[in-house]
Write an enzyme that holds these catalytic residues in place. Structure first.
Site, PDB file in Angstrom:
ATOM      1  CG  HIS A  17      -1.972  -0.956   1.310  1.00 30.90           C
ATOM      2  ND1 HIS A  17      -2.177  -1.721   2.435  1.00 30.90           N
ATOM      3  CD2 HIS A  17      -2.923  -1.333   0.421  1.00 30.90           C
ATOM      4  CE1 HIS A  17      -3.212  -2.514   2.231  1.00 30.90           C
ATOM      5  NE2 HIS A  17      -3.680  -2.304   1.010  1.00 30.90           N
ATOM      6  CE  LYS A  41     -13.084  -5.548   2.205  1.00 34.35           C
ATOM      7  NZ  LYS A  41     -11.715  -5.174   1.889  1.00 34.35           N
ATOM      8  NE  ARG A  91      -2.980  -7.615  -4.391  1.00 33.97           N
ATOM      9  CZ  ARG A  91      -3.790  -8.090  -3.467  1.00 33.97           C
ATOM     10  NH1 ARG A  91      -3.304  -8.491  -2.338  1.00 33.97           N
ATOM     11  NH2 ARG A  91      -5.076  -8.181  -3.675  1.00 33.97           N
ATOM     12  CB  SER A 129      -4.803  -6.104   4.610  1.00 37.79           C
ATOM     13  OG  SER A 129      -4.324  -4.852   4.206  1.00 37.79           O
TER      14      SER A 129
END
Length: 162
Positions: A17, A41, A91, A129
Site C-alpha cells: 500500500h 466488511k 498485483r 492485508s
C-alpha cells in the site's frame, strides 16, 4: 492542483500500500489516502476506521499526503475534494478484473474522474492485508510486510484476538 485519491480498507496498511501511495505522491500535487468504511466488511476488520487512519499516519512522511475516511460513493468524495484521479495498485490479473469494473462505474458516475493503475512492486505482488493478518495470527514474522512503525501495533492486535 492535481489531487488523487488512494482508496482502500487498509486493514492494516502494508508495504505494498505504502509503495503505491508514495509513488502516487510523486505523480500528483496532493494524495488523499482514503480509508473507506465498507459496510460489507463490517465486523470483519481487525482495526477500526480510526485505528487504521492512525496506523497510516504513523507511516506517512511526505507533506503532500493526507489521510481521511468516507463511507459513501467514492465519486461523490472525489467531486467534493476536487480530485482528478483515483490511484489503484494492481498485483495480478485478478485485481485488474475487479478494479477495471470499478473504474468503469466510477467513470460513468463522474466522467471527469480518471483511474490510474500502478503495478505493484515485484517484492509486494503477493502481499495483502488478509495475508498479513493470517501470518500474524499464526505467530509468523510480518516485519517484512508492513512498515516498521506499526509492526508492534499489528502484533498486539493479533495477540489480543487469541
Amino acid at each position: 492542483m492535481k489531487i488523487a485519491i488512494c482508496p482502500g480498507s487498509f486493514d492494516p496498511v502494508t508495504l505494498g500500500h505504502l509503495d503505491i501511495i508514495e509513488r502516487a505522491s510523486e505523480l500528483f500535487d496532493k494524495v488523499i489516502v482514503l480509508v473507506m468504511s465498507n459496510s460489507s466488511k463490517a465486523g470483519k476488520t481487525a482495526f477500526s476506521v480510526d485505528e487504521r487512519i492512525e496506523l497510516i499516519k504513523k507511516c506517512i512522511t511526505k507533506d503532500n499526503i493526507e489521510v481521511d475516511t468516507y463511507s459513501g460513493l467514492l465519486v461523490n468524495y472525489a467531486k467534493e475534494k476536487g480530485a482528478v484521479a483515483v490511484v489503484k495498485g494492481l498485483r495480478a490479473v485478478s485485481d485488474f478484473d475487479y478494479e477495471f469494473q470499478q473504474a468503469l462505474i466510477n467513470k460513468s458516475l463522474n466522467p471527469n474522474l480518471e483511474t490510474v493503475f500502478l503495478p505493484a512492486n515485484g517484492d509486494n505482488m503477493f502481499l495483502s492485508s488478509s495475508l498479513v493478518k493470517e501470518v500474524c495470527s499464526l505467530d509468523g514474522d510480518i516485519s517484512s510486510y508492513v512498515p516498521g512503525e506499526i509492526v508492534n501495533d499489528i502484533y498486539l492486535r493479533c495477540k489480543g484476538d487469541k
